[in-house]
Design an enzyme around this catalytic site. Sequence first.
Site, PDB file in Angstrom:
ATOM      1  CG  HIS A 144      -1.707   1.212   1.461  1.00  0.00           C
ATOM      2  ND1 HIS A 144      -3.040   1.317   1.111  1.00  0.00           N
ATOM      3  CD2 HIS A 144      -1.368   2.401   2.021  1.00  0.00           C
ATOM      4  CE1 HIS A 144      -3.475   2.517   1.444  1.00  0.00           C
ATOM      5  NE2 HIS A 144      -2.479   3.202   2.004  1.00  0.00           N
ATOM      6  CD  GLU A 145       1.828   3.404   3.685  1.00  0.00           C
ATOM      7  OE1 GLU A 145       2.029   4.497   3.110  1.00  0.00           O
ATOM      8  OE2 GLU A 145       0.819   3.183   4.376  1.00  0.00           O
ATOM      9  CG  HIS A 148       0.173   6.103  -0.595  1.00  0.00           C
ATOM     10  ND1 HIS A 148      -0.900   6.774  -1.134  1.00  0.00           N
ATOM     11  CD2 HIS A 148      -0.266   5.556   0.578  1.00  0.00           C
ATOM     12  CE1 HIS A 148      -1.949   6.641  -0.329  1.00  0.00           C
ATOM     13  NE2 HIS A 148      -1.583   5.906   0.708  1.00  0.00           N
ATOM     14  CD  GLU A 222      -4.874   6.420   2.197  1.00  0.00           C
ATOM     15  OE1 GLU A 222      -4.678   5.216   2.477  1.00  0.00           O
ATOM     16  OE2 GLU A 222      -3.960   7.268   2.152  1.00  0.00           O
TER      17      GLU A 222
END
Length: 297
Positions: A144-145, A148, A222
């Site tokens: 997930h990071e 980003h 997100e």
Amino acid sequence: MFKRIALFLATNLAVLLLLSIVLSVLQNVFGITLGNNGTLLVFAVVFGFGGSLISLMISKWVAKRQTGMHIIETPQGELEQWLVSTVRRQAEKAGIAMPEVGIYDAPEINAFATGPSRNNSLVAVSTGLLRSMSRDEAEAVLGHEVSHVANGDMVTMALLQGVMNTFVIVLSRVVGRVVDSVVFGNRDNGPGFGYFIVVFVLDLVFGLFASFITAWFSRQREFRADAGGASLAGREKMIAALQRLAQNHGQSSLPTQIAAFGISGGLKSGIGALMMTHPPLEVRIQALRDAGSAVSR
């Protein structure tokens, strides 16, 4: 990197063009001028974009100082080796340079990514996450990071914040001059007392609405990062990670400057919900499930 620079230049030109049109209409159609319009535009762009871009450039430094994190330069032990190797593998798959990897001391389950560019970034996890999550769940959070970073979210957020700041600065002064001219009859002289009162109030009001817009965009990124984490680590792992985060009850001890970049955001109700940087976890989980169902059909 060149695409981001082009986007920044195009955004600045678009903002300047639109504001120039607004100021020209006010002056030529309504006879209202704010003095030196060119000076106002330069002032708005410099102060509007300046703060957000400076924050972006020093974001890694701020994150390191405010969390007191340990940067893994030479992995010590199996856990640090696993963290670095997992981030490296995901970064290669996502097509970005290897981020710095850090661990910061905090009881809650959380992680964040920051940095000025896709090739100059930082991915950090809390000690609470390492204690509470399985390797599969932690892998999904890292994905997930990394997503980003790969999506350029930090740069895009800085540009959006710059645009919002610029419009707030100009629109509050445009409306202030109109009110000062129409209501207080101050057309020929410089800005009067009414102008400064109106500008002060509208800076707060327009700033609040600008915050709604940036928060909405943050919630959309997100969803994209969740989808990216599912692609890098696996959909079920990403869902399991979000379910584990739900046990955290939305708690976060991250400093305000970087809280929006954490994977877990606080929960609010009423008008406060419009300020949430993260969608509710159950909504994010359902979005992943719906995406999985759409793929399987």
